[in-house]
Design a protein around this motif. Structure first.
Motif, PDB file in Angstrom:
ATOM      1  N   VAL A   2       0.851  -1.199   0.000  1.00 18.73           N
ATOM      2  CA  VAL A   2       0.000   0.000   0.000  1.00 18.73           C
ATOM      3  C   VAL A   2       0.884   1.245   0.000  1.00 18.73           C
ATOM      4  CG1 VAL A   2      -1.774   1.279   1.244  1.00 18.73           C
ATOM      5  CG2 VAL A   2      -1.828  -1.226   1.209  1.00 18.73           C
ATOM      6  N   LYS A   3       0.557   2.181  -0.878  1.00 19.17           N
ATOM      7  CA  LYS A   3       1.354   3.406  -0.990  1.00 19.17           C
ATOM      8  C   LYS A   3       0.408   4.606  -1.037  1.00 19.17           C
ATOM      9  CE  LYS A   3       4.937   5.438  -4.000  1.00 19.17           C
ATOM     10  NZ  LYS A   3       5.997   5.545  -2.976  1.00 19.17           N
ATOM     11  N   ASP A   4       0.761   5.645  -0.322  1.00 11.68           N
ATOM     12  CA  ASP A   4      -0.051   6.867  -0.303  1.00 11.68           C
ATOM     13  C   ASP A   4       0.225   7.655  -1.572  1.00 11.68           C
ATOM     14  OD1 ASP A   4      -1.609   9.001   0.337  1.00 11.68           O
ATOM     15  OD2 ASP A   4      -0.225   9.854   1.808  1.00 11.68           O
ATOM     16  N   PHE A   5      -0.610   7.432  -2.580  1.00 10.60           N
ATOM     17  CA  PHE A   5      -0.420   8.094  -3.871  1.00 10.60           C
ATOM     18  C   PHE A   5      -1.770   8.322  -4.524  1.00 10.60           C
ATOM     19  CE2 PHE A   5      -0.363   7.688  -8.495  1.00 10.60           C
ATOM     20  CZ  PHE A   5       0.444   8.758  -8.825  1.00 10.60           C
ATOM     21  N   SER A   6      -1.911   9.454  -5.205  1.00 11.78           N
ATOM     22  CA  SER A   6      -3.123   9.736  -5.965  1.00 11.78           C
ATOM     23  C   SER A   6      -2.789  10.646  -7.139  1.00 11.78           C
ATOM     24  CB  SER A   6      -4.174  10.422  -5.084  1.00 11.78           C
ATOM     25  OG  SER A   6      -5.234  10.918  -5.884  1.00 11.78           O
ATOM     26  N   LEU A   7      -3.298  10.300  -8.311  1.00  4.73           N
ATOM     27  CA  LEU A   7      -3.129  11.167  -9.479  1.00  4.73           C
ATOM     28  C   LEU A   7      -3.887  12.482  -9.317  1.00  4.73           C
ATOM     29  CD1 LEU A   7      -3.395   8.620 -12.430  1.00  4.73           C
ATOM     30  CD2 LEU A   7      -1.389   9.974 -11.822  1.00  4.73           C
ATOM     31  N   PHE A   8      -4.746  12.567  -8.292  1.00  8.30           N
ATOM     32  CA  PHE A   8      -5.550  13.757  -8.076  1.00  8.30           C
ATOM     33  C   PHE A   8      -4.986  14.660  -6.983  1.00  8.30           C
ATOM     34  CE2 PHE A   8      -8.233  10.685 -10.109  1.00  8.30           C
ATOM     35  CZ  PHE A   8      -9.090  11.417 -10.918  1.00  8.30           C
ATOM     36  N   THR A   9      -4.412  14.060  -5.932  1.00  4.60           N
ATOM     37  CA  THR A   9      -4.086  14.855  -4.748  1.00  4.60           C
ATOM     38  C   THR A   9      -2.637  14.766  -4.276  1.00  4.60           C
ATOM     39  OG1 THR A   9      -4.800  13.044  -3.294  1.00  4.60           O
ATOM     40  CG2 THR A   9      -6.463  14.689  -3.901  1.00  4.60           C
ATOM     41  N   SER A  10      -1.824  13.877  -4.822  1.00  5.23           N
ATOM     42  CA  SER A  10      -0.435  13.762  -4.373  1.00  5.23           C
ATOM     43  C   SER A  10       0.360  15.018  -4.727  1.00  5.23           C
ATOM     44  CB  SER A  10       0.227  12.533  -5.002  1.00  5.23           C
ATOM     45  OG  SER A  10      -0.246  11.348  -4.410  1.00  5.23           O
ATOM     46  N   PRO A  11       1.499  15.249  -4.071  1.00  4.18           N
ATOM     47  CA  PRO A  11       2.335  16.398  -4.410  1.00  4.18           C
ATOM     48  C   PRO A  11       2.662  16.429  -5.905  1.00  4.18           C
ATOM     49  CG  PRO A  11       3.124  15.384  -2.391  1.00  4.18           C
ATOM     50  CD  PRO A  11       2.044  14.491  -2.921  1.00  4.18           C
ATOM     51  N   GLY A  12       2.496  17.592  -6.498  1.00  2.38           N
ATOM     52  CA  GLY A  12       2.716  17.745  -7.929  1.00  2.38           C
ATOM     53  C   GLY A  12       1.454  17.606  -8.747  1.00  2.38           C
ATOM     54  N   MET A  13       0.395  17.022  -8.145  1.00  2.00           N
ATOM     55  CA  MET A  13      -0.859  16.823  -8.871  1.00  2.00           C
ATOM     56  C   MET A  13      -1.828  17.992  -8.691  1.00  2.00           C
ATOM     57  SD  MET A  13      -0.396  13.897 -10.319  1.00  2.00           S
ATOM     58  CE  MET A  13       1.356  14.268 -10.336  1.00  2.00           C
ATOM     59  N   GLU A  14      -1.644  18.758  -7.629  1.00  2.41           N
ATOM     60  CA  GLU A  14      -2.553  19.868  -7.366  1.00  2.41           C
ATOM     61  C   GLU A  14      -2.349  20.969  -8.407  1.00  2.41           C
ATOM     62  OE1 GLU A  14       1.124  20.585  -4.739  1.00  2.41           O
ATOM     63  OE2 GLU A  14      -0.001  18.904  -5.562  1.00  2.41           O
ATOM     64  N   ARG A  15      -3.361  21.818  -8.548  1.00  7.70           N
ATOM     65  CA  ARG A  15      -3.247  22.960  -9.473  1.00  7.70           C
ATOM     66  C   ARG A  15      -2.162  23.892  -8.948  1.00  7.70           C
ATOM     67  NH1 ARG A  15      -7.886  23.395 -12.648  1.00  7.70           N
ATOM     68  NH2 ARG A  15      -7.457  25.581 -13.034  1.00  7.70           N
ATOM     69  N   MET A  16      -1.153  24.149  -9.769  1.00  4.97           N
ATOM     70  CA  MET A  16      -0.058  24.993  -9.305  1.00  4.97           C
ATOM     71  C   MET A  16       0.669  25.629 -10.493  1.00  4.97           C
ATOM     72  SD  MET A  16       2.559  21.970  -8.092  1.00  4.97           S
ATOM     73  CE  MET A  16       3.772  23.145  -7.509  1.00  4.97           C
ATOM     74  N   ALA A 373       2.662  32.487 -15.467  1.00  8.32           N
ATOM     75  CA  ALA A 373       3.105  31.113 -15.240  1.00  8.32           C
ATOM     76  C   ALA A 373       1.980  30.158 -15.618  1.00  8.32           C
ATOM     77  CB  ALA A 373       3.478  30.903 -13.771  1.00  8.32           C
ATOM     78  N   PRO A 374       2.264  29.184 -16.466  1.00  5.89           N
ATOM     79  CA  PRO A 374       1.231  28.187 -16.777  1.00  5.89           C
ATOM     80  C   PRO A 374       0.880  27.374 -15.543  1.00  5.89           C
ATOM     81  CG  PRO A 374       3.351  27.529 -17.690  1.00  5.89           C
ATOM     82  CD  PRO A 374       3.518  28.919 -17.177  1.00  5.89           C
ATOM     83  N   ILE A 375      -0.381  27.023 -15.426  1.00  3.44           N
ATOM     84  CA  ILE A 375      -0.864  26.216 -14.299  1.00  3.44           C
ATOM     85  C   ILE A 375      -1.088  24.789 -14.797  1.00  3.44           C
ATOM     86  CG2 ILE A 375      -2.791  25.870 -12.704  1.00  3.44           C
ATOM     87  CD1 ILE A 375      -3.153  28.937 -12.759  1.00  3.44           C
ATOM     88  N   THR A 376      -0.540  23.830 -14.082  1.00  4.23           N
ATOM     89  CA  THR A 376      -0.726  22.422 -14.435  1.00  4.23           C
ATOM     90  C   THR A 376      -1.473  21.714 -13.311  1.00  4.23           C
ATOM     91  OG1 THR A 376       1.393  21.793 -13.451  1.00  4.23           O
ATOM     92  CG2 THR A 376       1.383  22.353 -15.801  1.00  4.23           C
ATOM     93  N   TYR A 377      -2.037  20.554 -13.655  1.00  3.94           N
ATOM     94  CA  TYR A 377      -2.718  19.754 -12.645  1.00  3.94           C
ATOM     95  C   TYR A 377      -2.813  18.311 -13.125  1.00  3.94           C
ATOM     96  CZ  TYR A 377      -6.454  21.339 -15.797  1.00  3.94           C
ATOM     97  OH  TYR A 377      -7.192  21.673 -16.910  1.00  3.94           O
ATOM     98  N   GLY A 378      -2.906  17.407 -12.149  1.00  4.69           N
ATOM     99  CA  GLY A 378      -3.066  15.995 -12.449  1.00  4.69           C
ATOM    100  C   GLY A 378      -4.532  15.629 -12.547  1.00  4.69           C
ATOM    101  N   GLY A 379      -4.833  14.340 -12.350  1.00  3.12           N
ATOM    102  CA  GLY A 379      -6.204  13.867 -12.433  1.00  3.12           C
ATOM    103  C   GLY A 379      -6.328  12.728 -13.419  1.00  3.12           C
ATOM    104  N   HIS A 380      -7.560  12.360 -13.722  1.00  2.00           N
ATOM    105  CA  HIS A 380      -7.790  11.288 -14.699  1.00  2.00           C
ATOM    106  C   HIS A 380      -7.196  11.676 -16.054  1.00  2.00           C
ATOM    107  CE1 HIS A 380      -9.733   7.717 -16.257  1.00  2.00           C
ATOM    108  NE2 HIS A 380     -10.179   8.430 -17.269  1.00  2.00           N
ATOM    109  N   VAL A 381      -7.267  12.971 -16.379  1.00  2.00           N
ATOM    110  CA  VAL A 381      -6.599  13.526 -17.552  1.00  2.00           C
ATOM    111  C   VAL A 381      -5.762  14.712 -17.066  1.00  2.00           C
ATOM    112  CG1 VAL A 381      -6.888  14.599 -19.810  1.00  2.00           C
ATOM    113  CG2 VAL A 381      -8.512  12.858 -19.066  1.00  2.00           C
ATOM    114  N   PHE A 382      -4.447  14.682 -17.293  1.00  2.00           N
ATOM    115  CA  PHE A 382      -3.594  15.795 -16.890  1.00  2.00           C
ATOM    116  C   PHE A 382      -3.948  17.027 -17.717  1.00  2.00           C
ATOM    117  CE2 PHE A 382       0.421  13.718 -14.863  1.00  2.00           C
ATOM    118  CZ  PHE A 382      -0.387  13.068 -13.958  1.00  2.00           C
TER     119      PHE A 382
END
Length: 392
Positions: A2-16, A373-382
């Motif tokens: 088990v690993k604490d990871f999410s394409l939606f909420t892990s570091p780097g996935m948030e809108r930034m 600065a462009p804003i990127t985010y993760g999720g089901h579709v980056f």
């Protein structure tokens, strides 16, 4: 496992601003090849995460053990019907795939290419005539990609911005916005199908409402499944890919000038950029208990095969986090793999290549505008937004 990871909420996935979600997921290759994430879907559901490209290909080929039917769109409506052919399993998948293949075949795309190029030229000419900067996604990438999709449906560009808004709410909105967008899109598909039954035209929806399988016309849910998939696929992925590509070139002026001076290299470069900036994850559902490469997967478990992870696999690609625009034998899976490989991949490739060719031939040296600065985010579709390019 088990690993604490999410394409939606892990570091780097948030809108930034100035984020790099692709680099964030590449770090997973420092860990186990398969692990379980307790929260890795939009609705907070857990999934197994397949990290290695080889393992993803093996899993995606095994349609008997790993089903594609998970009602990704219909679940937002509390319903259970598949996107077609994406969420169909064999043998039904083969029937509908064969039905739809001619509509997006290489030959059909060659016929569409002059219109695709004309649209790119018109948009870029308008931008360059009026300004020395633009929001590339709002002013070019989305109008370009979505207008091609509307052409397939036989529609004008009048409601282009409305359709883009629906797509963003569906793919990136919260639960309420996603459900509302799903209902709106479904109503639109029904309205368009009804119109084409009464007034046939030379377009995709007319083909669908007139098509037959097993000697019968398609049922309403089958038309829903095909129409919604075309709508969703046409709204987001190509535009986002163009955004990531031009952001990279804006940050790398030497490579930008190389492609401008040697446009014959753009086709190969586009493949490398598809690899490096893949945007979609595929979800499968286990049909039985199975030990897959040491993972005790149980019937009903969700499994994530994220292209953006597999395409940064150091076992598969030499120096995977280095973007090499001359990389050859590029076995990326940006368009998935196996029987469900993207039906629209031929069109998507040509749109991306033509978009880059025409942009580089008409716009001088460009960069990301100072103070933005462009804003990127993760999720089901980056995704990416606020990419302001400047060539003043």
């Amino acid at each position: 496992m088990v690993k604490d990871f999410s394409l939606f909420t892990s570091p780097g996935m948030e809108r930034m601003p100035n984020g790099d979600p692709h680099a964030a997921v590449a770090c997973l290759h420092n860990g186990p090849r398969i692990f379980y994430s307790p929260c890795n879907t939009r609705d907070g559901r857990g999934t197994w995460v397949i990290v290695r490209a080889q393992d993803q290909r093996k899993l995606l080929q095994d349609t008997g053990t790993f089903s594609s039917h998970r009602s990704l769109f219909a679940s937002a409506l509390g319903e259970n019907w598949p996107l077609i052919p994406l969420e169909l399993d064999p043998p039904a998948h083969s029937v509908f795939r064969s039905l739809l293949n001619p509509l997006l075949s290489p030959r059909r795309i060659m016929e569409l290419e002059p219109a695709v190029r004309d649209r790119a030229i018109a948009l870029i000419s308008k931008i360059s005539a009026s300004s020395t900067s633009c929001d590339i996604l709002t002013d070019f990438a989305f109008p370009f990609a979505v207008s091609i999709f509307l052409r397939l449906l036989g529609l004008s560009d009048e409601r282009l911005n409305t359709f883009v808004g629906w797509g963003k709410d569906l793919l990136h909105g919260d639960g309420i916005r996603r459900t509302a967008a799903a209902r709106t899109i479904l109503a639109f598909i029904d309205e368009l199908a009804a119109m084409r039954r009464k007034e046939p035209a030379d377009d995709f929806m007319t083909f669908v409402v007139q098509a037959k399988v097993d000697g019968r016309l398609l049922r309403d849910q089958e038309i829903h499944g095909i129409g919604v998939l075309l709508f969703v696929a046409g709204l987001d992925t190509v535009a986002t890919a163009i955004g990531f590509d031009l952001a990279y070139l804006a940050r790398n002026p030497t490579e930008q000038e190389l492609l401008r001076s040697k446009p014959d290299r753009i086709v190969l470069a586009a493949e490398e950029l598809l690899r490096a900036y893949s945007t979609v994850q595929m979800i499968r559902v286990a049909t039985k208990d199975i030990n897959f490469e040491g993972a005790p997967i149980r019937k009903g478990d969700y499994i994530s095969c994220a292209t953006m992870i597999a395409n940064r696999d150091p076992v598969e690609f030499e120096n995977p986090n280095t973007i090499d625009l001359a990389r050859e034998d590029n076995r990326h899976t940006a368009f998935a793999y196996g029987p469900h490989r993207c039906l629209g991949s031929h069109l998507a490739r040509r749109e991306i290549v033509i978009g880059l060719e025409e942009w580089l031939s008409r716009i001088p040296d460009f960069r990301i505008k100072d103070g933005t600065a462009p804003i990127t985010y993760g999720g089901h579709v980056f995704g990416m937004e606020n990419l302001i390019l400047d060539w003043s």
